[in-house]
Design a protein around this motif. Structure first.
Motif, PDB file in Angstrom:
ATOM      1  N   PRO A  91     -31.603 -30.109 -14.154  1.00  0.00           N
ATOM      2  CA  PRO A  91     -32.971 -29.596 -14.270  1.00  0.00           C
ATOM      3  C   PRO A  91     -33.189 -28.206 -13.695  1.00  0.00           C
ATOM      4  O   PRO A  91     -34.178 -27.549 -14.030  1.00  0.00           O
ATOM      5  CB  PRO A  91     -33.810 -30.648 -13.524  1.00  0.00           C
ATOM      6  CG  PRO A  91     -32.852 -31.390 -12.666  1.00  0.00           C
ATOM      7  CD  PRO A  91     -31.543 -31.368 -13.387  1.00  0.00           C
ATOM      8  N   ARG A  92     -32.284 -27.728 -12.831  1.00  0.00           N
ATOM      9  CA  ARG A  92     -32.441 -26.386 -12.268  1.00  0.00           C
ATOM     10  C   ARG A  92     -31.663 -25.321 -13.037  1.00  0.00           C
ATOM     11  O   ARG A  92     -31.773 -24.138 -12.729  1.00  0.00           O
ATOM     12  CB  ARG A  92     -31.992 -26.398 -10.802  1.00  0.00           C
ATOM     13  CG  ARG A  92     -32.841 -27.309  -9.924  1.00  0.00           C
ATOM     14  CD  ARG A  92     -32.302 -27.409  -8.524  1.00  0.00           C
ATOM     15  NE  ARG A  92     -32.990 -28.463  -7.777  1.00  0.00           N
ATOM     16  CZ  ARG A  92     -32.574 -28.942  -6.605  1.00  0.00           C
ATOM     17  NH1 ARG A  92     -31.472 -28.449  -6.043  1.00  0.00           N
ATOM     18  NH2 ARG A  92     -33.241 -29.916  -6.002  1.00  0.00           N
ATOM     19  N   TRP A  93     -30.863 -25.743 -14.002  1.00  0.00           N
ATOM     20  CA  TRP A  93     -30.090 -24.795 -14.800  1.00  0.00           C
ATOM     21  C   TRP A  93     -30.914 -24.438 -16.038  1.00  0.00           C
ATOM     22  O   TRP A  93     -30.876 -25.131 -17.039  1.00  0.00           O
ATOM     23  CB  TRP A  93     -28.751 -25.406 -15.179  1.00  0.00           C
ATOM     24  CG  TRP A  93     -27.823 -24.467 -15.902  1.00  0.00           C
ATOM     25  CD1 TRP A  93     -27.944 -23.117 -16.028  1.00  0.00           C
ATOM     26  CD2 TRP A  93     -26.628 -24.826 -16.608  1.00  0.00           C
ATOM     27  NE1 TRP A  93     -26.906 -22.600 -16.758  1.00  0.00           N
ATOM     28  CE2 TRP A  93     -26.083 -23.627 -17.117  1.00  0.00           C
ATOM     29  CE3 TRP A  93     -25.972 -26.034 -16.837  1.00  0.00           C
ATOM     30  CZ2 TRP A  93     -24.906 -23.603 -17.869  1.00  0.00           C
ATOM     31  CZ3 TRP A  93     -24.799 -26.017 -17.573  1.00  0.00           C
ATOM     32  CH2 TRP A  93     -24.276 -24.822 -18.076  1.00  0.00           C
ATOM     33  N   LEU A  94     -31.629 -23.338 -15.929  1.00  0.00           N
ATOM     34  CA  LEU A  94     -32.526 -22.936 -17.009  1.00  0.00           C
ATOM     35  C   LEU A  94     -31.825 -22.103 -18.070  1.00  0.00           C
ATOM     36  O   LEU A  94     -32.066 -22.255 -19.260  1.00  0.00           O
ATOM     37  CB  LEU A  94     -33.727 -22.179 -16.442  1.00  0.00           C
ATOM     38  CG  LEU A  94     -34.527 -22.909 -15.350  1.00  0.00           C
ATOM     39  CD1 LEU A  94     -35.753 -22.096 -14.973  1.00  0.00           C
ATOM     40  CD2 LEU A  94     -34.905 -24.309 -15.794  1.00  0.00           C
ATOM     41  N   ASP A  95     -30.955 -21.181 -17.632  1.00  0.00           N
ATOM     42  CA  ASP A  95     -30.268 -20.280 -18.555  1.00  0.00           C
ATOM     43  C   ASP A  95     -29.138 -19.608 -17.789  1.00  0.00           C
ATOM     44  O   ASP A  95     -29.026 -19.756 -16.566  1.00  0.00           O
ATOM     45  CB  ASP A  95     -31.242 -19.236 -19.110  1.00  0.00           C
ATOM     46  CG  ASP A  95     -30.768 -18.620 -20.422  1.00  0.00           C
ATOM     47  OD1 ASP A  95     -29.622 -18.887 -20.833  1.00  0.00           O
ATOM     48  OD2 ASP A  95     -31.544 -17.851 -21.024  1.00  0.00           O
ATOM     49  N   GLY A  96     -28.318 -18.846 -18.500  1.00  0.00           N
ATOM     50  CA  GLY A  96     -27.253 -18.108 -17.840  1.00  0.00           C
ATOM     51  C   GLY A  96     -26.081 -18.983 -17.467  1.00  0.00           C
ATOM     52  O   GLY A  96     -25.990 -20.152 -17.864  1.00  0.00           O
ATOM     53  N   PRO A  97     -25.146 -18.443 -16.676  1.00  0.00           N
ATOM     54  CA  PRO A  97     -23.945 -19.198 -16.313  1.00  0.00           C
ATOM     55  C   PRO A  97     -24.253 -20.335 -15.361  1.00  0.00           C
ATOM     56  O   PRO A  97     -25.249 -20.319 -14.632  1.00  0.00           O
ATOM     57  CB  PRO A  97     -23.052 -18.137 -15.651  1.00  0.00           C
ATOM     58  CG  PRO A  97     -24.009 -17.117 -15.127  1.00  0.00           C
ATOM     59  CD  PRO A  97     -25.132 -17.066 -16.116  1.00  0.00           C
ATOM     60  N   ASN A 102     -27.409 -24.275  -9.277  1.00  0.00           N
ATOM     61  CA  ASN A 102     -28.126 -25.100 -10.258  1.00  0.00           C
ATOM     62  C   ASN A 102     -27.355 -26.367 -10.608  1.00  0.00           C
ATOM     63  O   ASN A 102     -27.526 -26.942 -11.681  1.00  0.00           O
ATOM     64  CB  ASN A 102     -28.448 -24.293 -11.533  1.00  0.00           C
ATOM     65  CG  ASN A 102     -27.226 -23.625 -12.146  1.00  0.00           C
ATOM     66  OD1 ASN A 102     -26.141 -24.183 -12.139  1.00  0.00           O
ATOM     67  ND2 ASN A 102     -27.409 -22.433 -12.696  1.00  0.00           N
ATOM     68  N   ALA A 103     -26.514 -26.838  -9.682  1.00  0.00           N
ATOM     69  CA  ALA A 103     -25.648 -27.986  -9.952  1.00  0.00           C
ATOM     70  C   ALA A 103     -26.291 -29.333  -9.646  1.00  0.00           C
ATOM     71  O   ALA A 103     -25.649 -30.368  -9.819  1.00  0.00           O
ATOM     72  CB  ALA A 103     -24.346 -27.848  -9.165  1.00  0.00           C
ATOM     73  N   ALA A 104     -27.545 -29.350  -9.176  1.00  0.00           N
ATOM     74  CA  ALA A 104     -28.212 -30.642  -8.949  1.00  0.00           C
ATOM     75  C   ALA A 104     -28.335 -31.381 -10.277  1.00  0.00           C
ATOM     76  O   ALA A 104     -28.870 -30.851 -11.253  1.00  0.00           O
ATOM     77  CB  ALA A 104     -29.582 -30.417  -8.331  1.00  0.00           C
ATOM     78  N   GLY A 286     -24.752 -28.218 -20.334  1.00  0.00           N
ATOM     79  CA  GLY A 286     -25.429 -27.016 -20.796  1.00  0.00           C
ATOM     80  C   GLY A 286     -26.759 -26.849 -20.101  1.00  0.00           C
ATOM     81  O   GLY A 286     -27.240 -27.728 -19.381  1.00  0.00           O
ATOM     82  N   SER A 287     -27.368 -25.709 -20.326  1.00  0.00           N
ATOM     83  CA  SER A 287     -28.625 -25.345 -19.673  1.00  0.00           C
ATOM     84  C   SER A 287     -29.821 -25.793 -20.508  1.00  0.00           C
ATOM     85  O   SER A 287     -29.680 -26.267 -21.641  1.00  0.00           O
ATOM     86  CB  SER A 287     -28.679 -23.832 -19.484  1.00  0.00           C
ATOM     87  OG  SER A 287     -28.724 -23.178 -20.753  1.00  0.00           O
TER      88      SER A 287
END
Length: 337
Positions: A91-97, A102-104, A286-287
């Motif tokens: 949920p914290r990985w919105l975009d980008g690498p 953002n690994a939660a 994926g994001s």
């Protein structure tokens, strides 16, 4: 409400259904009434204590779920009550690498979605395509997003290019469908004639039985005039035969691996890696941006996932046992209906 809880590493004995208070949304949060979930190999690893990420004791398991928003907190602008949404795995990985920040992940480090009501960040949900049921939408967050990322992050397949995907698991089935949308020739490996027929019905151009051809990289080379494929999606590991199957200017996308079996933890020969001459790229699902992009393609082509079996919410342990038995074809779904 009823909610599953997990004692990590205890297998099915550590999976219990408990009564909990329904959540209240805080600032930037939403409450989603979960209508359907999906489970698979990732959940088996979590239950068995073999997953790559830490698992918090007492966590609500499950990272794949779809439902409807029933309440929103202050300052929520992306969604409103009544919206049909799916949860994002990270949920914290919105975009980008992908980064450690953002690994939660749902169902491991933070509460997941095997519950009747889930408390989620508004950034952690995306609208689902209108033509899909909740059960179909629940098949998308992990396997489909992983397949989309694997196929597109290194450049979308071009018409006439060749894609090899390994096995007939959920990721490979989505790779097959998405690659065909892009006009690619798709080769799939599988373990038997029955699955081979189903893969061909879904659009596979060539199917290789890896039990009959243990050195299946040679078959891939023969099918491509000796050149190799433009892209390999490897969801099984080890990588040796994938590296022998790829063209010198191609790409091997490493999606996952299993430590079971004699070959599971076998290291890759550096000479094989060097001689492949290809890019090796690791993919971790994926994001949010990948999910939204994929959903546009799914909606445009009115694509529907392959569903194997549907279990009721109260029978999640039976669904897990079914996954452990192997032999399925498509996603295993949990319905709250």
């Amino acid at each position: 409400m009823k909610s599953y809880r997990l004692d990590p590493g205890s297998g099915l004995a550590g999976l219990t259904l408990q009564d909990r208070d329904e959540p209240e949304p805080g600032r930037g949060q939403v409450v989603v009434r979960i209508r359907a979930n999906s489970i698979g190999f990732r959940d088996l690893m979590v239950l068995g204590g073999a997953y790559v990420l830490p698992v918090r004791p007492g966590v609500v398991p499950g990272c794949e779920g779809a439902g409807e928003v029933v309440a929103v907190g202050e300052d929520v602008t992306r969604v409103a009550p009544g919206d049909r949404v799916a949860a994002t795995v990270f949920p914290r990985w919105l975009d980008g690498p992908f980064t450690r920040e953002n690994a939660a992940q749902l169902g491991t480090t933070i509460d997941g979605v095997l519950t009747e009501y889930a408390l989620l960040d508004e950034d952690g949900v995306v609208p689902i395509p209108e033509h899909l049921s909740f059960e179909e939408a629940a098949a998308l967050p992990l396997a489909a997003v992983t397949a989309w990322n694997a196929l597109t992050a290194g450049g979308a397949p071009r018409p006439g290019s060749t894609v090899l995907t390994l096995g007939s698991g959920a990721v490979s089935l989505f790779v097959l469908r998405f690659a065909k949308l892009g006009g690619a020739r798709v080769i799939v490996t599988t373990s038997g004639a029955a699955k081979a027929e189903r893969l061909r019905a879904l659009g596979a151009d060539e199917v290789i039985n890896y039990r009959e051809s243990p050195a299946w990289a040679e078959d891939v080379r023969a099918l491509t005039g000796g050149r190799g494929v433009d892209r390999v999606i490897d969801a099984t590991g080890p990588l040796t035969q994938s590296l022998k199957s790829v063209a010198p200017d191609g790409e091997v996308v490493f999606v996952g691996y299993s430590l079971s079996g004699a070959e599971g933890a076998k290291p890759v020969d550096p000479a094989t890696l060097f001689m492949a001459g290809a890019v090796l790229r690791r993919v971790a699902t994926g994001s949010r941006a990948h999910f939204l992009e994929m959903n546009r393609a799914v909606a445009t082509h009115r694509l529907r996932p392959v569903i194997d079996r549907v279990f009721p919410f109260e029978q999640v342990p039976d669904a897990v046992a079914y996954c452990e038995s192997g032999g399925g074809f498509g996603k295993v779904i949990i319905s709250h209906a």
